[in-house]
Design an enzyme around this catalytic site. Structure first.
Site, PDB file in Angstrom:
ATOM      1  CG  ASP A 114      -2.034   0.988   1.165  1.00 60.37           C
ATOM      2  OD1 ASP A 114      -1.767   2.197   0.983  1.00 60.37           O
ATOM      3  OD2 ASP A 114      -3.197   0.575   1.282  1.00 60.37           O
ATOM      4  CB  SER A 133      -6.584   3.500   0.797  1.00 57.75           C
ATOM      5  OG  SER A 133      -5.239   3.901   0.882  1.00 57.75           O
ATOM      6  CD  GLU A 191      -3.152  -3.081   2.658  1.00 59.89           C
ATOM      7  OE1 GLU A 191      -3.377  -2.028   2.038  1.00 59.89           O
ATOM      8  OE2 GLU A 191      -3.759  -3.387   3.711  1.00 59.89           O
ATOM      9  CG  ASP A 204      -0.791   4.418   3.005  1.00 54.89           C
ATOM     10  OD1 ASP A 204      -0.712   5.143   2.005  1.00 54.89           O
ATOM     11  OD2 ASP A 204      -1.609   4.612   3.933  1.00 54.89           O
ATOM     12  CG  HIS A 248       0.066   8.799   5.291  1.00 54.17           C
ATOM     13  ND1 HIS A 248      -0.487   9.819   4.538  1.00 54.17           N
ATOM     14  CD2 HIS A 248      -0.688   7.702   5.028  1.00 54.17           C
ATOM     15  CE1 HIS A 248      -1.521   9.367   3.850  1.00 54.17           C
ATOM     16  NE2 HIS A 248      -1.657   8.081   4.123  1.00 54.17           N
ATOM     17  CG  ASP A 257      -3.480   1.877  -2.237  1.00 57.18           C
ATOM     18  OD1 ASP A 257      -2.245   2.010  -2.255  1.00 57.18           O
ATOM     19  OD2 ASP A 257      -4.141   1.873  -1.178  1.00 57.18           O
ATOM     20  CG  HIS A 258      -2.614   5.664  -2.882  1.00 57.79           C
ATOM     21  ND1 HIS A 258      -1.617   5.820  -1.939  1.00 57.79           N
ATOM     22  CD2 HIS A 258      -3.661   5.110  -2.217  1.00 57.79           C
ATOM     23  CE1 HIS A 258      -2.050   5.393  -0.757  1.00 57.79           C
ATOM     24  NE2 HIS A 258      -3.288   4.942  -0.913  1.00 57.79           N
TER      25      HIS A 258
END
Length: 547
Positions: free
Chosen positions: A38, A79, A273, A278, A282, A320-321
């Protein structure tokens, strides 16, 4: 919960099969495995590769394309709509899990008819279940988090972990490994549930083995299992041996899930996952990024090893990004980038032995300057903290130390960050196996690739799982109403004359005449519209019960 009465079992057996005989034999592959890091962009993978001495990652050999990640309404995706896209084939809105969008503003995204807004969309996992395949979810976050939820729940609010947990439990997923136990337990038992339901007890009543550490997980040799290894999220892989050695690694969870799911003669679908790539992004924490990109790669190796031996498995890897705008090179390298040595990037990173989250545990609440300097010297090799850096660490909110520590190590390396949020660039596509997708594709194409590999028609699955209850029951002369007498546990009530059938929201249960039956899908309330969606089977069972 009452188990199925014999009459219900007999009636259910008489229903028309969900798929025609021989459909499975025509499917191009038997199994599909998704391994997802992620929030991982190309830079994340590049930094992890250099950290690994420049040696190729296992996943490198699988790179075969790229993915466009935007949502129905934004250049940069949350997400939730991203997971909705690759699980259902529909771009959606921020915070939406497994449901169609209410608005579409991005070029090329078709508008949604008013009657379809907020409607649940069938997922690949749900379709695989209908085929008789075993299905599984693995994550290092709480299992109710956006990406695993995208395959296993339907809600307009990704943060409603209680409802997502309930849907996941009643969806009868064969293997679930991850964190998030608190969303299975009522408040009175130390959990977060306010509906009074103990979902751990429900799982055990449904025949699951419930395990809570790596030893218990290793002992499971067959059958259905839920493994909840943390009340919330699991540890970063770099921190796990020190602080939570009882937790299994992502690779271990992946291996055990494959071992159990592959016992199904019809095949399986598995979503895995590496969730906290992710979270580290952040926080702009490069050590957390490296930790869990490498954990993703180890899990991918497990999946790839199985697929190579099996010969009937499609393995897909994608994110996802992007997140954080991570770069190799920053403003300090403006004049020197063309002479940048390997050591400038890696030497400071190699001194760190824990992620920012691990540093918070070592500090253990002692935020005196002397302890901060001692800990950062011992665990990060940083002996020159500035006064500003000490202050930032002292002011870090509980659970957010990585936001203070991550930039410390980034500044001493040559890593740059542009944001603490997601980013909108295209990302790598990884694939191995029969009929693998290639080239530049949409995130929605991933759902079509998975479904196509399994011989699924997602529209047909949707038609079986999500029909509007009022219209479907009106066709047999019945009326419906939503009983909210217990606001935390609403129930769809279906009535015809003196006959009555009940379908609890977010469950797979049909109740009538004192008995209950489990359906092959969920009753879902679209809270924004008030519409309730049920499997077509609910109507068939109601008729069979005399409604």
């Amino acid at each position: 919960m009452k188990r199925k009465a014999a009459v219900w079992l007999m009636l259910a057996a008489l229903l028309i099969p969900l798929f025609p005989a021989g459909a499975l034999a025509k499917a191009p592959v038997k199994n599909v495995i998704i391994v997802m890091p992620d929030g991982m962009s190309a830079t994340h993978a590049t930094v992890a590769r250099w950290y690994n001495g420049g040696k190729a990652l296992v996943s490198d050999e699988m790179i075969c394309g790229a993915i466009r990640t935007y949502s129905a309404e934004s250049l940069i995706s949350d997400s939730a709509p991203a997971s909705t896209a690759f699980a259902t084939g529909h771009k959606s809105n921020s915070k939406f899990i497994g449901i169609l969008p209410a608005k579409t503003t991005m070029p090329g995204v078709a508008p949604v008819a008013d009657e379809l807004k907020y409607k649940p969309g069938a997922t690949v996992l749900e379709g695989a279940k209908l085929q008789g395949k075993a299905v599984g979810l693995v994550a290092t976050s709480n299992i109710q988090h956006a990406s695993p939820a995208g395959y296993s729940a339907h809600t307009f609010n990704r943060n409603d972990y209680n409802d997502i947990a309930e849907q996941q439990v009643y969806l009868d997923i064969d293997v679930v490994f991850g964190g998030g136990k608190q969303y299975l337990l009522p408040v009175a038992q130390g959990g977060k549930r306010t509906d009074g339901e103990n979902l751990v007890a429900v799982l055990k009543d449904r025949g699951y083995r419930f395990v809570e550490d790596r030893g218990q997980m290793a002992s499971v040799k067959s059958g259905k299992v839920w493994g909840m290894f943390a009340m919330d999220d699991m540890a970063y892989e770099f921190d796990r041996p020190t602080f939570r050695p009882e937790e299994p690694s992502l690779a271990e969870m992946t291996g055990k899930a494959i071992e159990l799911l592959s016992q199904n003669k019809n095949g399986f679908f598995l979503f895995v996952e590496a969730s906290k790539v992710d979270w580290a992004s952040h926080a702009n924490d490069p050590i957390g990024v490296i930790s869990d990109v490498l954990a993703f790669d180890e899990a991918m190796k497990v999946a790839l090893d199985f697929a190579r031996k099996d010969g009937q498995t499609l393995v897909l890897g994608f994110t996802d990004h992007g997140n954080g705008g991570m770069s190799i090179g920053n403003k300090t390298t403006d004049a020197t980038y063309d002479k940048l040595p390997f050591e400038a990037l890696i030497a400071p990173l190699k001194k760190a032995t824990l992620t920012g989250e691990g540093i918070e545990k070592v500090l253990d609440g002692d935020l005196s300057e002397s302890n901060i300097r001692f800990v950062m010297s011992n665990y990060y090799g940083v002996d020159d903290l500035t006064a500003g850096e000490v202050t930032a660490i002292q002011k870090a909110k509980k659970g957010s130390m990585n936001y203070a520590v991550g930039p410390v190590i980034s500044r001493r390396s040559v890593i740059g960050w542009t944001t603490n949020g997601h980013t909108g660039e295209d990302v790598f596509l990884y694939a191995y196996g029969p009929n693998r997708p290639t080239g530049l594709i949409q995130n929605t194409d991933l759902a079509l690739a998975q479904a196509g590999a399994l011989g699924l028609d997602l529209d047909a699955v949707d038609g079986k799982l999500f029909v509007e209850a009022d219209k479907a029951f009106a066709a047999i002369g019945a009326t419906v109403r939503l009983d909210k007498a217990d606001a935390a546990n609403p129930v769809l009530v279906v009535e015809k004359g003196m006959k009555r059938v009940e379908l609890p929201i977010s469950k797979d249960i049909v109740r009538a005449g004192g008995t209950s039956c489990e359906m092959h899908g969920l009753t879902v309330l679209a809270a924004k519209t008030g519409k309730v969606y049920v499997p077509r089977q609910a109507v068939e069972l109601a008729v069979a019960a005399g409604l």
